[in-house]
Design a protein around this motif. Sequence first.
Motif, short mmCIF file in Angstrom:
data_model
loop_
_atom_site.label_atom_id
_atom_site.label_comp_id
_atom_site.label_asym_id
_atom_site.label_seq_id
_atom_site.Cartn_x
_atom_site.Cartn_y
_atom_site.Cartn_z
N LEU A 3 25.37 95.44 52.70
CA LEU A 3 25.93 94.34 51.92
C LEU A 3 25.93 93.05 52.73
O LEU A 3 25.60 91.98 52.22
N TYR A 4 26.28 93.15 54.00
CA TYR A 4 26.31 91.98 54.88
C TYR A 4 24.91 91.38 55.02
O TYR A 4 24.72 90.16 54.90
N ASP A 5 23.92 92.25 55.26
CA ASP A 5 22.54 91.79 55.43
C ASP A 5 22.01 91.13 54.16
O ASP A 5 21.10 90.30 54.23
N ASN A 6 22.58 91.51 53.01
CA ASN A 6 22.18 90.91 51.74
C ASN A 6 23.13 89.80 51.30
O ASN A 6 23.19 89.44 50.12
N ARG A 7 23.90 89.29 52.29
CA ARG A 7 24.75 88.11 52.12
C ARG A 7 25.88 88.30 51.10
O ARG A 7 26.40 87.34 50.54
#
Length: 212
Positions: A3-7
């Motif tokens: 989720l973090y990597d996909n902002r």
Amino acid sequence: NFLYDNRQFHLAGEYYWQILTLSKEVYNEGSIISKKSYADALYSIALYHEEYNELEEAQRCYELALKYRRELAKVQEKYVRDIAKTLNNLGNLHKTLYDFNKAEKCLRESYSIYKSLSRDDAKLKIHQIIVLRNLALVHGLLGDDYAAIKEIKTALDIISSLALKDPEEYNCDLAYLLLDYAALYSKKVNYRETMSKYQESLSMFRNLSKLN
């Protein structure tokens, strides 16, 4: 992390907070796994705070994560790379907070670790390059253009050799470093060198844009 990597930082943060809470509940000072889980959770929360510009909280979490990661590295050397990663992020945070001396200190230590580790692991060379770039930016802000240019040039030499072997993987990083190099040289009013690097960077970005 997905989720973090996909902002999707808010959703990622909810999971990070759950991980931190669970890590606190089961924390055992004598357990390497427990300490690593807690340090990793603190590091993730620091990233979350930084994305939302909660910089004091981010700094506190990075510093706590660094403390535990230093303790882990004394027991098992493989955790030294986690120290380097934390120092790089903490150094960048200090740069954002205009504390350039602390930023330089953190980044120098991070670079020293990555430089040593990359002798045995070529994959870590990209991390060495990233820290060198960050260090060059700090020196540029401090007005030490000589050190900044030297560091960017060293980073360029490393990334150029990597890009020769695997252009698809490293040409983007090379293009950005050429751009940084040109920007630094523009301060020295070296027209020929500045234009040369800008043109080289632009040519690479044009080629990259055809692919993506």
